[in-house]
Design an enzyme around this catalytic site. Sequence first.
Site, PDB file in Angstrom:
ATOM      1  N   ASP A 112     -38.380  65.933 -46.168  1.00 48.87           N
ATOM      2  CA  ASP A 112     -38.049  65.769 -47.174  1.00 48.87           C
ATOM      3  C   ASP A 112     -38.504  64.168 -47.646  1.00 48.87           C
ATOM      4  O   ASP A 112     -38.203  63.092 -47.079  1.00 48.87           O
ATOM      5  CB  ASP A 112     -36.916  66.145 -47.296  1.00 48.87           C
TER       6      ASP A 112
ATOM      7  N   TYR B 106     -40.202  56.938 -52.599  1.00 50.01           N
ATOM      8  CA  TYR B 106     -39.330  56.645 -51.567  1.00 50.01           C
ATOM      9  C   TYR B 106     -40.371  55.400 -51.046  1.00 50.01           C
ATOM     10  O   TYR B 106     -41.658  55.815 -50.868  1.00 50.01           O
ATOM     11  CB  TYR B 106     -39.331  56.427 -50.479  1.00 50.01           C
TER      12      TYR B 106
ATOM     13  N   LYS C  40     -40.405  64.707 -54.263  1.00 46.07           N
ATOM     14  CA  LYS C  40     -39.961  65.041 -55.706  1.00 46.07           C
ATOM     15  C   LYS C  40     -40.828  63.705 -56.493  1.00 46.07           C
ATOM     16  O   LYS C  40     -40.692  63.125 -56.497  1.00 46.07           O
ATOM     17  CB  LYS C  40     -38.382  64.280 -55.127  1.00 46.07           C
TER      18      LYS C  40
ATOM     19  N   HIS D  29     -36.368  64.902 -59.098  1.00 43.08           N
ATOM     20  CA  HIS D  29     -35.518  64.324 -58.046  1.00 43.08           C
ATOM     21  C   HIS D  29     -34.055  63.848 -58.735  1.00 43.08           C
ATOM     22  O   HIS D  29     -33.193  63.466 -58.397  1.00 43.08           O
ATOM     23  CB  HIS D  29     -36.396  62.463 -58.058  1.00 43.08           C
TER      24      HIS D  29
END
Length: 183
Positions: free
Chosen positions: A53, A58, A84, A117
């Site tokens: 994931d 990120y 996401k 997200h």
Amino acid sequence: IPTKKLKNGFEMPVFGIGTWRIGGHTTPDPNNDDQADIQSIKRAIDNGITHIDTAELYGNGHSEELVGEAIKGIERKKLFITTKVWSTHLSHDGVINACKNSLKRLGLSYVDLYLIHWPNPLFSMEKSMKAMDYLVDNKMTRHIGVSNFFVSQMEKAQKFAKHKIVTNQVEYHLLNRRREKEL
């Protein structure tokens, strides 16, 4: 690794490795790329964890780059990859472009699951979900989902999507169980 299968045929591993803070927080941090970050993903895969994931947020995409590096040479159908789209990219074209950029960073032609997200009321949920449908129809993702949505938001999103929303990924653990009441 056991899987969870829904009535509509969607199936995914129940365990996975999350990559939040691998490759940085919200900006790239290359300090641990090889020895810690890439190796931790590879070690998880070697131990049977096939669900990875990640998200464009990120490390501002750097986490996806590290995942792409870690999965090189692994047969694609053996992996379950989730990523996401961030809440500032929820226009119709923004969702599609974000997915294309994620696929490029991951080095993949598709992901198994693509999530919104966080909901963002500044964007049309209908247009966002039409873009998510486009991604499924054009084989950029196999399935769609949401993350951090309240039940009412998820129901609204499903009304606008022709493809089934298969998951609502939320933070839930021993130290944070507030979702028990909300969901």
